[in-house]
Design an enzyme around this catalytic site. Structure first.
Site, PDB file in Angstrom:
ATOM      1  NE  ARG A   1      44.648  42.341  41.063  1.00  0.00           N
ATOM      2  CZ  ARG A   1      43.740  43.301  41.111  1.00  0.00           C
ATOM      3  NH1 ARG A   1      44.021  44.446  41.663  1.00  0.00           N
ATOM      4  NH2 ARG A   1      42.554  43.111  40.581  1.00  0.00           N
TER       5      ARG A   1
ATOM      6  NE  ARG B   1      47.345  49.840  41.447  1.00  0.00           N
ATOM      7  CZ  ARG B   1      46.082  50.175  41.662  1.00  0.00           C
ATOM      8  NH1 ARG B   1      45.694  51.413  41.513  1.00  0.00           N
ATOM      9  NH2 ARG B   1      45.196  49.270  42.053  1.00  0.00           N
TER      10      ARG B   1
ATOM     11  NE  ARG C   1      49.042  51.223  36.031  1.00  0.00           N
ATOM     12  CZ  ARG C   1      48.463  52.408  35.883  1.00  0.00           C
ATOM     13  NH1 ARG C   1      49.197  53.484  35.756  1.00  0.00           N
ATOM     14  NH2 ARG C   1      47.143  52.494  35.869  1.00  0.00           N
TER      15      ARG C   1
ATOM     16  CG  ASP D   1      41.812  42.868  34.884  1.00  0.00           C
ATOM     17  OD1 ASP D   1      42.405  43.202  35.921  1.00  0.00           O
ATOM     18  OD2 ASP D   1      40.579  42.868  34.775  1.00  0.00           O
TER      19      ASP D   1
ATOM     20  CE1 TYR E   1      34.633  45.197  38.247  1.00  0.00           C
ATOM     21  CE2 TYR E   1      34.487  42.812  38.335  1.00  0.00           C
ATOM     22  CZ  TYR E   1      34.917  44.001  38.876  1.00  0.00           C
ATOM     23  OH  TYR E   1      35.634  43.997  40.040  1.00  0.00           O
TER      24      TYR E   1
HETATM   25  O1  1CP Z   1      50.009  39.570  39.798  1.00  0.00           O
HETATM   26  C1  1CP Z   1      48.827  39.536  39.507  1.00  0.00           C
HETATM   27  O2  1CP Z   1      48.004  38.870  40.147  1.00  0.00           O
HETATM   28  C2  1CP Z   1      48.412  40.377  38.329  1.00  0.00           C
HETATM   29  C3  1CP Z   1      47.362  39.845  37.436  1.00  0.00           C
HETATM   30  C4  1CP Z   1      45.943  40.294  37.775  1.00  0.00           C
HETATM   31  C5  1CP Z   1      44.885  39.475  38.216  1.00  0.00           C
HETATM   32  C6  1CP Z   1      44.967  38.012  38.607  1.00  0.00           C
HETATM   33  C7  1CP Z   1      45.406  41.598  37.604  1.00  0.00           C
HETATM   34  C8  1CP Z   1      46.159  42.789  37.179  1.00  0.00           C
HETATM   35  N1  1CP Z   1      44.055  41.552  37.848  1.00  0.00           N
HETATM   36  C9  1CP Z   1      43.712  40.278  38.232  1.00  0.00           C
HETATM   37  C10 1CP Z   1      42.382  39.756  38.549  1.00  0.00           C
HETATM   38  C11 1CP Z   1      41.256  40.685  38.772  1.00  0.00           C
HETATM   39  N2  1CP Z   1      40.945  41.854  38.108  1.00  0.00           N
HETATM   40  C12 1CP Z   1      40.194  40.439  39.667  1.00  0.00           C
HETATM   41  C13 1CP Z   1      40.083  39.174  40.495  1.00  0.00           C
HETATM   42  C14 1CP Z   1      41.002  39.176  41.658  1.00  0.00           C
HETATM   43  C15 1CP Z   1      40.661  40.163  42.735  1.00  0.00           C
HETATM   44  O3  1CP Z   1      39.555  40.079  43.278  1.00  0.00           O
HETATM   45  O4  1CP Z   1      41.536  40.988  43.037  1.00  0.00           O
HETATM   46  C16 1CP Z   1      39.274  41.488  39.590  1.00  0.00           C
HETATM   47  C17 1CP Z   1      37.994  41.653  40.375  1.00  0.00           C
HETATM   48  C18 1CP Z   1      39.750  42.389  38.586  1.00  0.00           C
HETATM   49  C19 1CP Z   1      39.080  43.615  38.082  1.00  0.00           C
HETATM   50  C20 1CP Z   1      39.994  44.770  38.207  1.00  0.00           C
HETATM   51  N3  1CP Z   1      41.002  45.053  37.340  1.00  0.00           N
HETATM   52  C21 1CP Z   1      40.072  45.687  39.265  1.00  0.00           C
HETATM   53  C22 1CP Z   1      39.189  45.683  40.503  1.00  0.00           C
HETATM   54  C23 1CP Z   1      38.067  46.615  40.361  1.00  0.00           C
HETATM   55  C24 1CP Z   1      37.074  46.447  41.508  1.00  0.00           C
HETATM   56  O5  1CP Z   1      35.886  46.290  41.224  1.00  0.00           O
HETATM   57  O6  1CP Z   1      37.494  46.457  42.685  1.00  0.00           O
HETATM   58  C25 1CP Z   1      41.139  46.585  38.996  1.00  0.00           C
HETATM   59  C26 1CP Z   1      41.593  47.760  39.802  1.00  0.00           C
HETATM   60  C27 1CP Z   1      41.725  46.138  37.774  1.00  0.00           C
HETATM   61  C28 1CP Z   1      42.958  46.673  37.111  1.00  0.00           C
HETATM   62  C29 1CP Z   1      44.172  45.881  37.418  1.00  0.00           C
HETATM   63  N4  1CP Z   1      44.329  44.562  37.068  1.00  0.00           N
HETATM   64  C30 1CP Z   1      45.575  44.113  37.453  1.00  0.00           C
HETATM   65  C31 1CP Z   1      46.243  45.219  38.093  1.00  0.00           C
HETATM   66  C32 1CP Z   1      47.645  45.197  38.650  1.00  0.00           C
HETATM   67  C33 1CP Z   1      45.341  46.310  38.078  1.00  0.00           C
HETATM   68  C34 1CP Z   1      45.628  47.700  38.591  1.00  0.00           C
HETATM   69  C35 1CP Z   1      45.948  48.503  37.407  1.00  0.00           C
HETATM   70  C36 1CP Z   1      46.964  49.552  37.605  1.00  0.00           C
HETATM   71  O7  1CP Z   1      46.547  50.658  37.934  1.00  0.00           O
HETATM   72  O8  1CP Z   1      48.182  49.311  37.357  1.00  0.00           O
END
Ligand code: 1CP
Length: 348
Positions: A27, A31, A40, A77, A154
């Site tokens: 990540r 943010r 964003r 994602d 999911y």
């Molecule tokens: O730099 C990076 O790593 C960005 C790329 C990235 C990756 C590898 C994002 C962007 N998401 C992910 C993987 C991801 N997404 C996972 C596996 C890794 C982990 O466990 O953290 C999971 C479970 C998700 C699902 C997801 N997407 C969640 C989690 C929800 C939960 O159940 O806890 C969330 C909040 C997102 C949205 C998302 N994806 C990525 C970002 C930066 C965000 C936040 C969005 C925002 O508000 O800007």
């Protein structure tokens, strides 16, 4: 073509000696970075950001430019793949992801379409091509996807879950349908990852964020087996691209994960790095595993705890420094600079 085979990250993944330990952060584009929040805001939403190759490229490069990380990770994602299968991904402000059309029955599983990654997720492949062309040649690009089990949670629950009650009920009560779902997702994921390699990804990673929620027998039958299926398919389609498997809460399964034939394992912070290394020997490289909570403290504690991880792995090749899970939004960006400096100046 990129020219990063001699990069610290890819050398460490091959367990070759390096001049220092490579570092990147799960990540890392996110943010906690003001420049990410600005892009964003321009995009309007997370989905519009991930769906726009130019903006996805811009945020992927931000942490590379700010900190000089040793690898970039595609900004996308794990839920983009089921979105492409027609489940209708949305994000509720402050509430996380949801699907408009979650899977409700074995019939829904049988009806899942086979997707063409270059067509149905063409914007992801375009982002990979743009990022590869914009990154410094020596910086590797990591492509990624979720594990079938983690993505399925999911798809079945329709949103984030704490206990995965509906998803586990499917595994236990409808094992044939669950098996079909895992196979469908494993095959789609392998094709999706192979397309990312074709577009320019230099390494791949699979996130099994919720593998640790399963009992050992369900883990082996569904999560491990479906990841094994992906490894085998990628060995055939992209034999030269290393794959990292990251399972949160999966410390007890490290040996089994190493036996899949992957190049590296992501380790979460609940396991001692030195112990992880003793258990998998020299079969795989290890990536991790600073507790993300450390990043919320102060520079002195960040340095102290980072050194603890570096020392715990010990001497010798095969360690890629990372957090044990994704960095959280409230982290002071200055603490990340301290972490990178600490790891980069550590004498191997
Ligand atoms: O730099 C990076 O790593 C960005 C790329 C990235 C990756 C590898 C994002 C962007 N998401 C992910 C993987 C991801 N997404 C996972 C596996 C890794 C982990 O466990 O953290 C999971 C479970 C998700 C699902 C997801 N997407 C969640 C989690 C929800 C939960 O159940 O806890 C969330 C909040 C997102 C949205 C998302 N994806 C990525 C970002 C930066 C965000 C936040 C969005 C925002 O508000 O800007």
């Amino acid at each position: 073509m990129s020219d990063c085979q001699q990069s610290l990250f890819l050398k460490a993944l091959r367990r070759e000696p390096t001049s220092r330990r490579p570092i990147w952060m799960m990540r890392q584009a996110g943010r906690y970075l003001p420049e990410y929040r600005a892009t964003r805001a321009r995009a309007g939403s997370f989905l519009k950001l991930a769906g726009n190759p130019e903006l996805a490229c811009e945020v992927t490069l931000q942490p590379i430019e700010r900190y000089g990380f040793d690898a970039a990770i595609l900004f996308s994602d794990i839920l983009i793949l089921p979105h492409a299968m027609g489940l209708g991904l949305g994000f509720e402000p402050g509430e996380g992801p949801f699907f408009e059309r979650p899977i409700r029955s074995p019939a829904d599983i049988a009806a899942l379409p086979v997707i063409d990654p270059n067509d149905d997720t063409g914007y992801v492949m375009e982002a990979v091509r743009l990022i590869r062309a914009s990154l410094p040649r020596e910086t590797p690009l990591i492509g990624f996807a979720g594990s079938p089990w983690t993505v399925a949670t999911y798809m079945i629950e329709g949103r984030s879950s704490k206990d995965f009650a509906t998803a586990k009920t499917l595994l236990l009560a409808e094992p044939d349908a669950a098996q079909q779902l895992m196979n469908t997702l494993a095959d789609a994921t392998a094709d999706y990852l192979a397309a990312q390699v074709e577009a320019g990804a230099d390494a791949l990673m699979i996130f099994d964020s919720w593998g640790g929620a399963l009992s050992p027998s369900l883990y082996q039958q569904f999560s491990l087996a479906s990841q094994q299926r992906i490894v085998q398919r990628l060995e055939a389609s992209c034999p030269n691209t290393p794959l990292i498997l990251f399972g949160k809460g999966c410390g007890q399964h490290l040996e089994a994960l190493a036996d899949t034939g992957c190049a590296g394992l992501g380790v979460d912070w609940t396991m001692d790095m030195g112990e992880a290394r003793r258990r998998v020997g020299d079969r795989v490289a290890l990536q991790g595993n600073l507790d993300p909570a450390v990043m919320l403290t102060n520079p002195e504690i960040v340095r102290r705890e980072a050194k603890r991880v570096l020392e715990s792995f010990g001497k010798g090749p095969g360690h890629i420094f990372n957090l044990g899970h994704g960095i959280t939004p409230g982290v002071d960006p200055e603490h990340v600079a301290v972490l990178v400096e600490t790891v980069k100046s550590w004498k191997i």
